[in-house]
Design an enzyme around this catalytic site. Structure first.
Site, PDB file in Angstrom:
ATOM      1  N   GLU A 112      15.645  42.703  68.048  1.00  0.00           N
ATOM      2  CA  GLU A 112      16.109  41.800  69.099  1.00  0.00           C
ATOM      3  C   GLU A 112      16.753  42.591  70.223  1.00  0.00           C
ATOM      4  O   GLU A 112      16.751  42.194  71.385  1.00  0.00           O
ATOM      5  CB  GLU A 112      17.116  40.814  68.504  1.00  0.00           C
ATOM      6  CG  GLU A 112      17.616  39.753  69.442  1.00  0.00           C
ATOM      7  CD  GLU A 112      18.498  38.725  68.767  1.00  0.00           C
ATOM      8  OE1 GLU A 112      19.421  38.215  69.419  1.00  0.00           O
ATOM      9  OE2 GLU A 112      18.266  38.436  67.570  1.00  0.00           O
TER      10      GLU A 112
ATOM     11  N   SER B 118      23.378  40.976  66.126  1.00  0.00           N
ATOM     12  CA  SER B 118      22.140  40.963  65.339  1.00  0.00           C
ATOM     13  C   SER B 118      21.126  41.915  65.947  1.00  0.00           C
ATOM     14  O   SER B 118      20.728  41.752  67.098  1.00  0.00           O
ATOM     15  CB  SER B 118      21.557  39.549  65.296  1.00  0.00           C
ATOM     16  OG  SER B 118      22.463  38.662  64.694  1.00  0.00           O
TER      17      SER B 118
ATOM     18  N   ARG C 256      14.293  33.623  71.404  1.00  0.00           N
ATOM     19  CA  ARG C 256      14.772  34.887  71.986  1.00  0.00           C
ATOM     20  C   ARG C 256      13.787  35.424  73.021  1.00  0.00           C
ATOM     21  O   ARG C 256      13.652  36.628  73.192  1.00  0.00           O
ATOM     22  CB  ARG C 256      15.032  35.938  70.896  1.00  0.00           C
ATOM     23  CG  ARG C 256      16.012  35.503  69.817  1.00  0.00           C
ATOM     24  CD  ARG C 256      17.415  35.218  70.370  1.00  0.00           C
ATOM     25  NE  ARG C 256      18.267  34.707  69.305  1.00  0.00           N
ATOM     26  CZ  ARG C 256      18.469  33.421  69.038  1.00  0.00           C
ATOM     27  NH1 ARG C 256      17.865  32.496  69.790  1.00  0.00           N
ATOM     28  NH2 ARG C 256      19.265  33.031  68.075  1.00  0.00           N
TER      29      ARG C 256
END
Length: 337
Positions: A333, A237, A162
């Site tokens: 995130e 998420s 990520r």
């Protein structure tokens, strides 16, 4: 190319947070984007893609530029591979489905991930054993200050979990305008290594899955776990799955032998953040209009009129409780604005 003042961003972020942009303009072509940057050179700018990976906690005191560049095309191909370019404003899931319809392989495991194509390299998005870096060749981007175009290769992007150069070294310096992928035309590498996909295929009595079968399985799994942002505001998420040392894992595993994990290397282990949050007692909890989804503890939701700050407060409470109970730090995130 119209510039709006005091513009509502409620429909431009998947959390459905009410926040205002001081100014707002949409760019539909690279030429328009270049003109907008040139004509507003001295203004503070905020670049907006699909609005799927951000939490707005305040109004945006800047010129919000919405990247709405559409279009996709085949650049070249041979008997085994095809090079496909998509403009940044294309919806990611629709683009994935288009590649599958062409029998182009490589993106099927990332079906139904929210957002637009242009933001996928920034996060190096991934799901079910695949990441953007696996098929990424390059992306074109415009320099916000100089307005010059630059091509970033895979090596230039410094992809990690990520992570990419766009979140660090060149953060806020470039706007991605298109992305080039290398996909398979034959001998597709079907990846069903994740148990959930295998179970879904078995449930449908599929032993030799096609690209479409894998995509359908991923869509079914995601729909069973993740709420539709059009129905219930969310950003998918909210937290990254933490990566801890093997020794840290061994210590925690003694206390929680049922804890799932994925071995990254001889020294690193990835732990599901959703499991940690659920064990900490947050799954399905609601705090006013901010809450945690009943089917997936990794997803924070807006039940209607939650503010971004209220959702942020819930996320901080989760982080503090998980650290207190497990000694593991979980990182957001989602970009908090």
């Amino acid at each position: 190319m119209t510039l709006y003042n005091n513009f509502s961003l409620k429909k431009f972020n998947t959390f459905g947070i009410e926040a205002k942009a001081k100014e707002f303009v949409a760019a539909h072509t690279v030429k328009e984007l270049s003109t907008i940057l040139l004509e507003n050179k001295n203004k503070t700018k905020f670049i907006l893609g699909g609005g799927s990976n951000m939490l707005l906690t305040k109004d945006i005191d800047a010129l919000v530029i919405h990247i709405d560049l559409k279009g996709k095309k085949i650049i070249s191909e041979d008997s085994d591979f095809v090079w496909v370019e998509s403009n940044a404003g294309e919806n990611w899931h629709e683009f994935v489905l288009w590649t599958i319809d062409q029998n182009f392989g490589g993106l099927e495991n990332m079906s139904l991930i929210p957002g637009n194509v242009g933001t996928t390299p920034v996060q190096n998005i991934g799901a079910y054993g695949t990441e953007i870096k696996d098929t990424f060749i390059s992306c074109d981007a415009i320099n916000i200050e100089t307005h010059e175009m630059k091509t970033f290769t895979k090596e230039d992007c410094h992809f990690g979990y990520r992570e990419s150069v766009f979140k660090h070294d060149v953060k806020d310096q470039f706007i991605i305008t298109s992305v080039l992928f290398k996909l398979t035309k034959s001998n597709h590498k079907i990846n069903i290594s994740y148990g959930d996909i295998t179970k879904e295929l078995e449930k449908n009595h599929i032993s030799t899955p096609t690209l479409k079968d894998v995509s359908n399985a991923v869509i079914a799994i995601r729909q069973s776990k993740l709420p539709d942002p059009k129905v219930l505001g969310n950003s998918g998420s909210f937290f990254k799955n933490p990566i801890i040392t093997k020794s840290e894992y061994d210590t925690i595993h003694e206390l929680h032998p049922e804890m799932p994990h994925y071995v990254i290397s001889e020294t690193q282990v990835k732990v599901p953040a959703g499991w940690l949050i659920e064990k900490a007692g947050f799954k399905g909890k609601r705090f006013g209009d901010a809450g945690i989804h009943k089917n997936q503890a990794l997803v924070l939701v807006n039940y209607g009129n939650a503010t971004g700050q209220e959702i942020l407060n819930v996320s901080k409470d989760i982080q503090a409780t998980v650290f207190k109970e497990f000694g593991i730090s979980i990182e957001a995130e989602v970009n908090v604005i």
